[in-house]
Scaffold this active site. Structure first.
Site, PDB file in Angstrom:
ATOM      1  N   ASN A  92      36.322 -32.636   9.393  1.00 20.53           N
ATOM      2  CA  ASN A  92      36.131 -30.889   9.723  1.00 20.53           C
ATOM      3  C   ASN A  92      35.212 -30.641   8.649  1.00 20.53           C
ATOM      4  OD1 ASN A  92      36.192 -28.554  10.905  1.00 20.53           O
ATOM      5  ND2 ASN A  92      38.201 -28.438  11.382  1.00 20.53           N
ATOM      6  N   HIS A 138      33.366 -25.427  18.557  1.00 18.39           N
ATOM      7  CA  HIS A 138      33.187 -25.925  17.270  1.00 18.39           C
ATOM      8  C   HIS A 138      32.828 -27.553  17.271  1.00 18.39           C
ATOM      9  CE1 HIS A 138      34.404 -26.012  12.850  1.00 18.39           C
ATOM     10  NE2 HIS A 138      35.195 -27.085  13.308  1.00 18.39           N
ATOM     11  N   GLN A 167      32.570 -24.797   5.248  1.00 22.98           N
ATOM     12  CA  GLN A 167      31.429 -23.535   5.841  1.00 22.98           C
ATOM     13  C   GLN A 167      31.970 -22.538   5.218  1.00 22.98           C
ATOM     14  OE1 GLN A 167      32.660 -25.012   9.803  1.00 22.98           O
ATOM     15  NE2 GLN A 167      32.229 -22.722  10.300  1.00 22.98           N
ATOM     16  N   CYS A 174      29.344 -24.508  11.728  1.00 24.09           N
ATOM     17  CA  CYS A 174      30.225 -25.755  11.980  1.00 24.09           C
ATOM     18  C   CYS A 174      29.001 -26.942  12.460  1.00 24.09           C
ATOM     19  CB  CYS A 174      31.307 -25.612  12.726  1.00 24.09           C
ATOM     20  SG  CYS A 174      30.876 -25.231  14.478  1.00 24.09           S
TER      21      CYS A 174
END
Length: 444
Positions: free
Chosen positions: A386, A365, A64, A70
């Site tokens: 992630n 997040h 990102q 996110c």
């Protein structure tokens, strides 16, 4: 009664410090190395090997970059695994994040201007008005917001709409958009307060949205409406399909019913009893789209539902406080990574509910749970995809201890079919409306 700090107080504090036999050693360590490096417990790393008994996905990790997307990346990462499974696309295939970023910003602008009109008769000192104007729009979001966007605009492959300088680094665009929206808020409030007709006000608001659209096209490019999907699959077979729209692409290549997926939260605070549902006032993006709705359950139930979905071969979108007890470089999340309280010789302990109530922790997040390690049927650690690129963690994947899940995971998105009949009935109830600043309204 107010009381100032007196010289004798400081003298006593210093004398107490002098009586600590290891004060000088600790001071040298912290001043030279910093707090976290001095408080690190490297033995905790040994318990977090990236090996899992249930491992659903090993797709290439996205990035990102310097944006707060996110929640979009996590959602699109869960969806692209569907495309990968159904059509054998390469591991590095991605859905366009900037495409939905464009429409999210545009819809948030409209959502903000609508709220400005709803509160135009309130003074600027009103807490809701003040809250609204603090951040007219931002990068973050929640699951129901992504569902609302996709239902209206669909999705496209990344090749159909690529990243730009403003999507990779969104700070300048956010500053420009928020300045413009505050400027527009001034004009709309004046129109309402001067008694102008709804026709005049709506026409002015439409002009404002026209300007926002132009700004977004300059920053992100024109959103794609018709495109060709061309790729070689993982077996090097060539495929092409022409004249797709974002909605037809979603229906064919992703092919899931987003209405089947619900937000399950864990908020163990006194104001939110378990087995009830909640929404947040003034939180959303698409006017008339899927509303925010959270179903609150104990943390062990969130784990059980997450395991069920993983065992069925499906990843899990989740929201957490990634800044807590997290080692970004090594991709580790565990409360035992750092012992700051022991280093500082103090007590910093708080319960999960206390951290929420006192502003110590919020969901900030979103990521994707792609695996779990079960020992005697119980989870010990979790595999996390992630969206910070492949240079952190294990090629971008993190390891989350089960204890960290208990303390800092606040939300998972689960297919309703894994709920019990009783839970589905509870989830369907009309939600309690929370204040705009409630911790469960924080955007990931």
């Amino acid at each position: 009664m107010d009381k100032a700090i007196e010289p004798q107080n400081i003298e006593r504090y210093q004398n107490n410090l002098n009586n600590h036999p290891d004060a000088d050693v600790l001071s040298r360590a912290v001043t030279h190395n910093g707090i976290l490096s001095s408080a690190a417990d490297y033995e905790a790393n040994d318990q977090l090997d990236p090996i899992f008994s249930v491992d659903v996905s090993n797709q290439a990790v996205s990035d990102q970059k310097r944006s707060g997307r996110c929640w979009l990346f996590a959602a699109l990462n869960t969806l692209r695994s569907k495309v990968e499974g159904n059509f054998n696309v390469p591991k590095d295939f991605e859905l366009s994040q900037v495409y939905l970023f464009f429409w999210d910003k545009f819809e948030k602008a409209n959502y903000f201007l609508n709220n400005v009109l709803k509160t135009a008769d309130q003074p600027l000192t009103d807490r809701k008005v003040n809250f609204l104007l603090q951040t007219p729009q931002q990068d973050g979001g929640q699951w129901d917001m992504i569902a609302a966007l996709i239902a209206k605009y669909g999705v496209v492959p990344k090749a159909a709409m690529a990243e730009t300088a403003s999507s990779d680094n969104s700070s300048e665009l956010n500053a420009a958009l928020n300045t413009q929206l505050r400027h527009d808020a001034i004009a709309l409030r004046k129109l309402v307060q001067s008694g102008q007709s709804a026709e005049i006000i709506n026409a002015k608001k439409d002009d404002m949205l026209n300007e926002i659209y132009r700004m977004l096209v300059y920053a992100f490019g024109k959103p794609v409406t018709d495109f060709t999907f061309e790729y070689r699959d993982a077996d090097n077979h060539y495929h092409i399909e022409q004249h797709l729209t974002p909605l037809t692409f979603f229906q064919k290549y992703v092919n899931i019913n987003l209405d089947d997926y619900v937000s399950i939260i864990n908020s163990p605070t006194d104001d939110k009893p378990f087995h009830e549902t909640y929404t947040v006032e003034m939180l959303g993006n698409v006017v008339g789209g899927q509303p925010i709705k959270h179903y609150n359950l104990p943390i062990e139930r969130l784990k059980e539902l997450t395991i069920k979905q993983l065992q069925a071969g499906e990843t899990v979108w989740f929201g957490s406080d990634v800044g807590q007890a997290s080692d970004r470089k090594n991709g580790l999340m565990d409360p035992n990574l750092y012992h700051v309280d022991e280093l500082m010789q103090t007590d910093m302990s708080m319960s999960k509910a206390e951290r929420l109530d006192y502003g110590e922790s919020v969901m900030d997040h979103a990521m994707v749970i792609t695996g779990v390690d079960l020992v005697d049927g119980q989870p010990t650690k979790w595999k996390v995809e992630n969206s910070w690129g492949n240079k952190v963690g294990t090629k971008g994947y993190f390891v989350m201890s089960d204890t960290w899940f208990s303390e800092f995971v606040y939300q998972v998105v689960i297919n309703k079919k894994y709920l019990t009949d009783q839970e589905r009935q509870e989830q369907a109830q009309t939600p309690t409306v929370l204040a705009p600043w409630d911790p469960m309204g924080t955007l990931a």
